[in-house]
Design a protein around this motif. Structure first.
Motif, PDB file in Angstrom:
ATOM      1  N   ASN A   1     -34.586 -52.747  55.099  1.00  6.83           N
ATOM      2  CA  ASN A   1     -35.958 -52.474  56.067  1.00  6.83           C
ATOM      3  C   ASN A   1     -36.955 -51.667  55.447  1.00  6.83           C
ATOM      4  OD1 ASN A   1     -35.140 -54.426  58.800  1.00  6.83           O
ATOM      5  ND2 ASN A   1     -34.356 -52.413  59.445  1.00  6.83           N
ATOM      6  N   VAL A   2     -36.309 -50.048  55.468  1.00  7.46           N
ATOM      7  CA  VAL A   2     -37.188 -50.010  54.214  1.00  7.46           C
ATOM      8  C   VAL A   2     -37.628 -50.692  52.674  1.00  7.46           C
ATOM      9  CG1 VAL A   2     -36.890 -47.481  52.642  1.00  7.46           C
ATOM     10  CG2 VAL A   2     -35.728 -47.576  55.311  1.00  7.46           C
ATOM     11  N   LYS A   3     -36.822 -50.963  52.072  1.00 11.58           N
ATOM     12  CA  LYS A   3     -37.354 -52.043  50.729  1.00 11.58           C
ATOM     13  C   LYS A   3     -38.195 -52.785  51.079  1.00 11.58           C
ATOM     14  CE  LYS A   3     -36.441 -52.813  46.907  1.00 11.58           C
ATOM     15  NZ  LYS A   3     -36.317 -52.067  45.465  1.00 11.58           N
ATOM     16  N   ARG A   4     -38.251 -53.828  52.556  1.00 12.84           N
ATOM     17  CA  ARG A   4     -39.611 -54.190  52.879  1.00 12.84           C
ATOM     18  C   ARG A   4     -40.762 -53.829  53.030  1.00 12.84           C
ATOM     19  NH1 ARG A   4     -35.826 -56.736  57.305  1.00 12.84           N
ATOM     20  NH2 ARG A   4     -34.717 -57.906  56.059  1.00 12.84           N
ATOM     21  N   ILE A   5     -40.501 -51.916  53.262  1.00 11.55           N
ATOM     22  CA  ILE A   5     -42.215 -51.417  53.642  1.00 11.55           C
ATOM     23  C   ILE A   5     -42.621 -50.937  52.035  1.00 11.55           C
ATOM     24  CG2 ILE A   5     -43.046 -49.864  55.082  1.00 11.55           C
ATOM     25  CD1 ILE A   5     -40.722 -50.162  57.590  1.00 11.55           C
ATOM     26  N   PHE A   6     -41.455 -50.076  51.648  1.00 18.30           N
ATOM     27  CA  PHE A   6     -42.045 -49.539  50.837  1.00 18.30           C
ATOM     28  C   PHE A   6     -40.919 -50.308  49.685  1.00 18.30           C
ATOM     29  CE2 PHE A   6     -42.298 -45.715  53.705  1.00 18.30           C
ATOM     30  CZ  PHE A   6     -43.111 -45.299  53.037  1.00 18.30           C
ATOM     31  N   THR A   7     -41.937 -51.687  48.827  1.00 19.24           N
ATOM     32  CA  THR A   7     -40.934 -52.244  48.060  1.00 19.24           C
ATOM     33  C   THR A   7     -40.735 -51.810  46.685  1.00 19.24           C
ATOM     34  OG1 THR A   7     -43.273 -52.514  46.512  1.00 19.24           O
ATOM     35  CG2 THR A   7     -41.864 -53.923  48.408  1.00 19.24           C
ATOM     36  N   ASN A   8     -41.428 -50.478  46.211  1.00 18.48           N
ATOM     37  CA  ASN A   8     -40.531 -49.992  44.997  1.00 18.48           C
ATOM     38  C   ASN A   8     -39.610 -49.028  45.493  1.00 18.48           C
ATOM     39  OD1 ASN A   8     -42.348 -50.563  43.349  1.00 18.48           O
ATOM     40  ND2 ASN A   8     -43.988 -48.671  43.358  1.00 18.48           N
ATOM     41  N   ALA A   9     -38.970 -48.592  46.398  1.00 13.15           N
ATOM     42  CA  ALA A   9     -37.926 -47.840  47.233  1.00 13.15           C
ATOM     43  C   ALA A   9     -36.747 -48.282  46.334  1.00 13.15           C
ATOM     44  CB  ALA A   9     -38.160 -48.029  48.519  1.00 13.15           C
ATOM     45  N   VAL A  10     -36.174 -46.826  45.979  1.00 14.70           N
ATOM     46  CA  VAL A  10     -34.736 -47.721  44.865  1.00 14.70           C
ATOM     47  C   VAL A  10     -33.425 -47.561  45.920  1.00 14.70           C
ATOM     48  CG1 VAL A  10     -33.382 -47.287  43.020  1.00 14.70           C
ATOM     49  CG2 VAL A  10     -35.766 -46.581  42.748  1.00 14.70           C
ATOM     50  N   LEU A  11     -32.500 -48.352  45.564  1.00 17.43           N
ATOM     51  CA  LEU A  11     -31.797 -48.684  47.115  1.00 17.43           C
ATOM     52  C   LEU A  11     -30.172 -48.677  45.778  1.00 17.43           C
ATOM     53  CD1 LEU A  11     -32.475 -51.495  49.457  1.00 17.43           C
ATOM     54  CD2 LEU A  11     -33.504 -49.404  49.087  1.00 17.43           C
ATOM     55  N   ILE A  12     -29.653 -47.914  46.599  1.00 22.45           N
ATOM     56  CA  ILE A  12     -28.073 -46.623  46.121  1.00 22.45           C
ATOM     57  C   ILE A  12     -27.527 -47.107  47.175  1.00 22.45           C
ATOM     58  CG2 ILE A  12     -27.421 -45.864  44.498  1.00 22.45           C
ATOM     59  CD1 ILE A  12     -30.835 -43.944  43.363  1.00 22.45           C
ATOM     60  N   PHE A  13     -26.368 -48.092  46.145  1.00 18.51           N
ATOM     61  CA  PHE A  13     -25.148 -48.372  47.401  1.00 18.51           C
ATOM     62  C   PHE A  13     -23.903 -47.469  46.223  1.00 18.51           C
ATOM     63  CE2 PHE A  13     -21.424 -50.026  49.970  1.00 18.51           C
ATOM     64  CZ  PHE A  13     -22.450 -50.091  51.008  1.00 18.51           C
ATOM     65  N   ILE A  14     -23.230 -46.246  47.114  1.00 17.48           N
ATOM     66  CA  ILE A  14     -21.692 -45.748  46.900  1.00 17.48           C
ATOM     67  C   ILE A  14     -20.935 -47.106  47.614  1.00 17.48           C
ATOM     68  CG2 ILE A  14     -20.582 -43.376  47.461  1.00 17.48           C
ATOM     69  CD1 ILE A  14     -23.841 -43.574  45.965  1.00 17.48           C
ATOM     70  N   LEU A  15     -19.963 -46.657  46.746  1.00 19.24           N
ATOM     71  CA  LEU A  15     -18.150 -47.169  47.441  1.00 19.24           C
ATOM     72  C   LEU A  15     -17.319 -45.870  47.248  1.00 19.24           C
ATOM     73  CD1 LEU A  15     -18.401 -51.295  45.784  1.00 19.24           C
ATOM     74  CD2 LEU A  15     -18.524 -50.364  48.511  1.00 19.24           C
ATOM     75  N   PRO A  16     -16.103 -46.460  48.021  1.00 17.09           N
ATOM     76  CA  PRO A  16     -15.226 -46.009  47.108  1.00 17.09           C
ATOM     77  C   PRO A  16     -14.282 -46.510  46.648  1.00 17.09           C
ATOM     78  CG  PRO A  16     -14.691 -46.960  49.643  1.00 17.09           C
ATOM     79  CD  PRO A  16     -15.995 -47.544  48.812  1.00 17.09           C
ATOM     80  N   PRO A  17     -13.391 -45.864  45.971  1.00 11.37           N
ATOM     81  CA  PRO A  17     -12.689 -46.476  44.920  1.00 11.37           C
ATOM     82  C   PRO A  17     -11.468 -47.664  45.686  1.00 11.37           C
ATOM     83  CG  PRO A  17     -11.814 -44.211  44.991  1.00 11.37           C
ATOM     84  CD  PRO A  17     -12.983 -44.147  45.995  1.00 11.37           C
ATOM     85  N   SER A  18     -10.960 -47.488  46.740  1.00 10.61           N
ATOM     86  CA  SER A  18      -9.963 -47.874  47.386  1.00 10.61           C
ATOM     87  C   SER A  18      -9.857 -47.699  48.938  1.00 10.61           C
ATOM     88  CB  SER A  18      -8.206 -47.579  46.566  1.00 10.61           C
ATOM     89  OG  SER A  18      -8.631 -46.476  47.149  1.00 10.61           O
ATOM     90  N   TRP A  19      -9.388 -48.429  49.584  1.00  9.78           N
ATOM     91  CA  TRP A  19      -9.707 -48.732  51.270  1.00  9.78           C
ATOM     92  C   TRP A  19      -9.025 -47.518  51.350  1.00  9.78           C
ATOM     93  CZ3 TRP A  19     -12.527 -51.086  54.482  1.00  9.78           C
ATOM     94  CH2 TRP A  19     -13.369 -52.362  54.509  1.00  9.78           C
ATOM     95  N   GLU A  20      -7.455 -47.875  50.397  1.00  7.97           N
ATOM     96  CA  GLU A  20      -6.648 -46.359  51.254  1.00  7.97           C
ATOM     97  C   GLU A  20      -7.240 -45.187  51.034  1.00  7.97           C
ATOM     98  OE1 GLU A  20      -5.986 -48.481  48.664  1.00  7.97           O
ATOM     99  OE2 GLU A  20      -4.771 -49.621  50.440  1.00  7.97           O
ATOM    100  N   GLU A  21      -8.221 -44.898  50.086  1.00  5.00           N
ATOM    101  CA  GLU A  21      -8.367 -43.557  49.457  1.00  5.00           C
ATOM    102  C   GLU A  21     -10.235 -43.130  51.031  1.00  5.00           C
ATOM    103  OE1 GLU A  21      -8.461 -40.779  47.851  1.00  5.00           O
ATOM    104  OE2 GLU A  21      -9.705 -40.278  48.044  1.00  5.00           O
ATOM    105  N   LEU A  22     -10.927 -44.011  50.973  1.00  3.96           N
ATOM    106  CA  LEU A  22     -11.591 -44.350  51.967  1.00  3.96           C
ATOM    107  C   LEU A  22     -10.828 -43.611  53.166  1.00  3.96           C
ATOM    108  CD1 LEU A  22     -14.580 -44.754  52.746  1.00  3.96           C
ATOM    109  CD2 LEU A  22     -14.381 -47.348  53.489  1.00  3.96           C
ATOM    110  N   ARG A  23      -9.689 -44.142  54.139  1.00  2.00           N
ATOM    111  CA  ARG A  23      -9.196 -43.747  54.540  1.00  2.00           C
ATOM    112  C   ARG A  23      -8.548 -42.381  54.373  1.00  2.00           C
ATOM    113  NH1 ARG A  23      -6.336 -46.103  59.027  1.00  2.00           N
ATOM    114  NH2 ARG A  23      -7.008 -47.878  58.528  1.00  2.00           N
ATOM    115  N   SER A  24      -8.666 -41.863  53.276  1.00  2.00           N
ATOM    116  CA  SER A  24      -7.809 -40.592  53.790  1.00  2.00           C
ATOM    117  C   SER A  24      -8.988 -39.278  53.611  1.00  2.00           C
ATOM    118  CB  SER A  24      -7.134 -40.876  52.425  1.00  2.00           C
ATOM    119  OG  SER A  24      -7.323 -40.011  51.273  1.00  2.00           O
ATOM    120  N   ARG A  25     -10.054 -40.127  52.918  1.00  2.00           N
ATOM    121  CA  ARG A  25     -11.333 -39.035  53.207  1.00  2.00           C
ATOM    122  C   ARG A  25     -11.672 -39.145  54.329  1.00  2.00           C
ATOM    123  NH1 ARG A  25     -15.060 -41.432  47.668  1.00  2.00           N
ATOM    124  NH2 ARG A  25     -12.691 -40.971  45.450  1.00  2.00           N
ATOM    125  N   LEU A  26     -11.768 -39.905  55.074  1.00  2.00           N
ATOM    126  CA  LEU A  26     -12.017 -39.913  56.655  1.00  2.00           C
ATOM    127  C   LEU A  26     -11.071 -39.283  56.646  1.00  2.00           C
ATOM    128  CD1 LEU A  26     -13.414 -43.599  57.410  1.00  2.00           C
ATOM    129  CD2 LEU A  26     -14.575 -41.140  57.447  1.00  2.00           C
TER     130      LEU A  26
END
Ligand SMILES: Nc1ncnc2c1ncn2[C@@H]1O[C@H](COP(=O)(O)OP(=O)(O)OP(=O)(O)O)[C@@H](O)[C@H]1O
Ligand SMILES: Nc1nc2c(ncn2[C@@H]2O[C@H](COP(=O)(O)O)[C@@H](O)[C@H]2O)c(=O)[nH]1
Length: 206
Positions: free
Chosen positions: A109-134
């Motif tokens: 939604n922000v990108k629709r308003i600020f077309t120059n906004a830079v969108l960055i997505f962070i992924l975990p290395p694995s499902w196991e690691e995501l669970r263990s970080r939480l």
């Protein structure tokens, strides 16, 4: 909208490490300003009103929605979260570089308003690691962790809508990637603005 400052938007499934990465970036880069969101979620751990979030009652949140005070807002993991217009528009208009930590719906939604906004997505290395970080973070109940992991699958499917994807495996490497993206985008936007100004000068457009 096109403004003199830059807007960076970081999204990730819960526990992938976006708050840690954004905090590390801000320690290295004093030009980056955070935006504090509003939420109906109760504070967790050491969180403070006005620092991590503005914690609102559902009625207070409704009031802000009715007054059109949000640039965007969304339902996430059973609560509502929103970015205030005031926090962003004024600062970016005055040349600040602002970073938002919001979910993928908000980012799009922000990108629709600020077309120059830079969108960055962070992924975990694995499902196991995501669970263990939480689990290691130790701030959410087992039930909340399960809900967040369940939502992570559909959130991760949105990564392809983003301008950049960082895999947060080795923390220092991910901070370096984030810093490099911010630096490269600043150079790119500055060059675009200069080129536009030169064109206007050449055409004698005031
Ligand atoms: N590269 C990494 N390696 C190991 N642990 C990490 C790494 N990055 C972050 N962490 C840890 O993982 C946990 C989750 O990180 P963080 O709170 O930053 O995630 P988040 O994406 O902001 O989550 P949320 O959306 O729920 O706030 C924290 O305990 C953090 O210290
Ligand atoms: N759309 C928005 N999402 C937001 C905002 N502020 C935070 N968030 C996202 O919510 C989830 C959960 O956050 P948590 O602090 O409870 O772990 C996470 O993905 C945040 O990025 C917002 O203003 N708008």
């Amino acid at each position: 909208m096109d403004y003199p400052g830059n807007l960076f938007v970081v999204a990730a499934p819960s526990g992938a490490g976006k708050s840690s990465l954004v905090k590390a970036l801000m320690e290295l880069d004093s030009r980056i300003q955070p935006a504090v969101s509003h939420t109906t979620r109760p504070p967790r751990g050491q969180e403070k009103h006005g620092r991590e979030y503005f914690f609102l009652s559902p009625e207070e949140f409704d009031g802000m929605v009715l007054r059109d005070s949000f640039l965007e807002w969304a339902h996430v993991h059973g609560h509502r979260y929103g970015t205030s217009r005031h926090a962003i528009e004024e600062r970016v208009a005055h040349g600040a570089d602002v970073i938002l930590e919001i979910d993928f719906q908000g980012a799009i939604n922000v990108k629709r308003i600020f077309t120059n906004a830079v969108l960055i997505f962070i992924l975990p290395p694995s499902w196991e690691e995501l669970r263990s970080r939480l689990q290691r973070r130790g701030e959410d109940s087992a039930e909340v962790i399960e809900l967040r992991l369940k939502n992570a699958a559909s959130e991760m499917a949105q990564a392809r809508e983003f301008d950049f994807v960082i895999i947060n495996e080795l923390f220092e490497r991910a901070v370096f990637d984030l810093k490099t993206i911010v630096h490269a985008q600043r150079l790119k936007f500055a060059a675009q603005r200069r080129a536009r100004a030169d064109t206007f000068d050449a055409l004698h457009i005031p």
